[in-house]
Design an enzyme around this catalytic site. Structure first.
Site, short mmCIF file in Angstrom:
data_model
loop_
_atom_site.label_atom_id
_atom_site.label_comp_id
_atom_site.label_asym_id
_atom_site.label_seq_id
_atom_site.Cartn_x
_atom_site.Cartn_y
_atom_site.Cartn_z
N ASP A 46 35.34 11.18 74.47
CA ASP A 46 36.48 12.09 74.52
C ASP A 46 37.79 11.29 74.46
OD1 ASP A 46 34.90 14.34 74.75
OD2 ASP A 46 34.91 14.31 76.95
N TYR A 74 28.62 4.61 82.72
CA TYR A 74 30.03 4.99 82.85
C TYR A 74 30.55 4.65 84.25
CZ TYR A 74 29.11 7.99 78.78
OH TYR A 74 28.75 8.46 77.54
N ASP A 88 37.96 18.37 82.73
CA ASP A 88 38.57 17.05 82.91
C ASP A 88 40.09 17.22 83.06
OD1 ASP A 88 39.67 17.37 80.35
OD2 ASP A 88 38.21 16.07 79.37
N ARG A 192 31.78 14.91 82.59
CA ARG A 192 32.68 15.93 83.13
C ARG A 192 31.91 17.15 83.62
NH1 ARG A 192 35.40 18.50 77.75
NH2 ARG A 192 34.00 17.57 76.23
#
Length: 305
Positions: A46, A74, A88, A192
């Protein structure tokens, strides 16, 4: 390997994607840097997210669909106490009660919520994701105000760890709780959505405020280059090295190498059964094909020699 000649080399480029760039933006930049249209990426990030984005140049683009299926890691920040349209920090707030409805969330409640989101789970992606619903992107349907549902999909969360819990105050004065977390997960996982679902489980809402991808399969941040660094010097991982790092290796003799390159399905050792793509090399160390086991035989997925 650095590109010191005129010909664009075949291989992977591991980019440290900056915030604000789409994955397509990075591909467009790389096409200019590498002077070729033949560039693709193995799994999107993203715009808000930073970190490892694997690009394939020239023949290495044939590896990308297989690399996209590898495990990812992550580091992120989950904010409890607020929901957004996009799950998000880029989306508008749709709920901002903060922690007033559930003061003093205990660490054991957070850990219990994370446990429910670990292992093999069914996850509903964000409605502003790029998933297609009846041939149309989910984010396009959301933008047009459509009322629709996205089916849950199986994903695997191998590790979901909380490193820090911080009391915080959002820009609008809302009391919130920030969790610094790391996640190791299968392809197709939406971090997210984990933030959203953890907030829902705790009854306070949640969204993601920061995300950095630190690993895609074997490729980590310590090998990634920024766009500025790549503009100074294009560093490409040769396709053979990339394949050997990402997939199990099978070395064959000259006879079997010739048969494989001619499309013949040869016997494959049982140790490769069910393991997915295998990188096949000849006695000279040349990367020949990416193959997988099918009924005891090697089926070529992509030819490189």
């Amino acid at each position: 390997m650095s590109n010191t000649g005129n010909k664009t080399p075949d291989g992977l480029v591991i980019v440290d994607k900056p915030s604000g760039f789409t994955s397509h933006d990075v591909v467009a930049k790389m096409r200019g840097i590498a002077k070729t249209r033949r560039v693709g990426h193995a799994g999107t990030l993203d715009p808000m997210a930073t970190g490892v984005l694997v690009l394939g140049v020239e023949r290495a683009t044939k590896l990308l669909g297989h690399l996209a299926l590898t495990e990812k890691e992550y580091l992120g920040t989950i904010r409890l106490g607020q929901n957004t349209v996009t799950d998000d920090a880029e989306g508008e707030f749709i709920a901002s009660a903060g922690l007033s409805g559930a003061p003093g969330i205990k660490r054991d409640a957070i850990d219990a919520g994370i446990a429910k989101l670990s292992g093999d789970i069914m996850q509903v992606p964000s409605k502003v994701s790029a998933i297609k619903i009846d041939g149309k992107r989910s984010y396009a349907r959301a933008r047009e105000g459509e009322d629709f549902e996205i089916p849950a999909r199986p994903v695997k969360i191998s590790a979901f760890t909380v490193y820090d819990v911080r009391d915080a105050v959002a820009d609008d004065g809302t009391p919130v709780l920030d969790l610094v977390v790391s996640v190791v997960c299968s392809s197709g996982t939406y971090i997210r959505a984990l933030a959203r679902d953890l907030g829902a489980d705790l009854g306070v809402g949640g969204h993601l405020t920061a995300l950095r991808r630190t690993r895609v399969g074997p490729y980590k941040l310590d090998t990634a280059k920024t766009i500025d660094q790549l503009q100074e010097e294009l560093t490409v991982m040769p396709v053979a090295d990339a394949a050997a790092a990402a997939f199990p290796r099978w070395d064959v003799d000259e006879k079997r190498a010739g048969l494989l390159l001619n499309g013949v399905r040869i016997e494959m050792p049982g140790e490769y059964a069910g393991v997915g793509p295998v990188a096949v090399f000849d006695p000279q160390g040349r990367f020949l094909v990416l193959a997988e086991e099918l009924k005891g035989k090697a089926k070529s997925l992509a030819v490189f020699a």
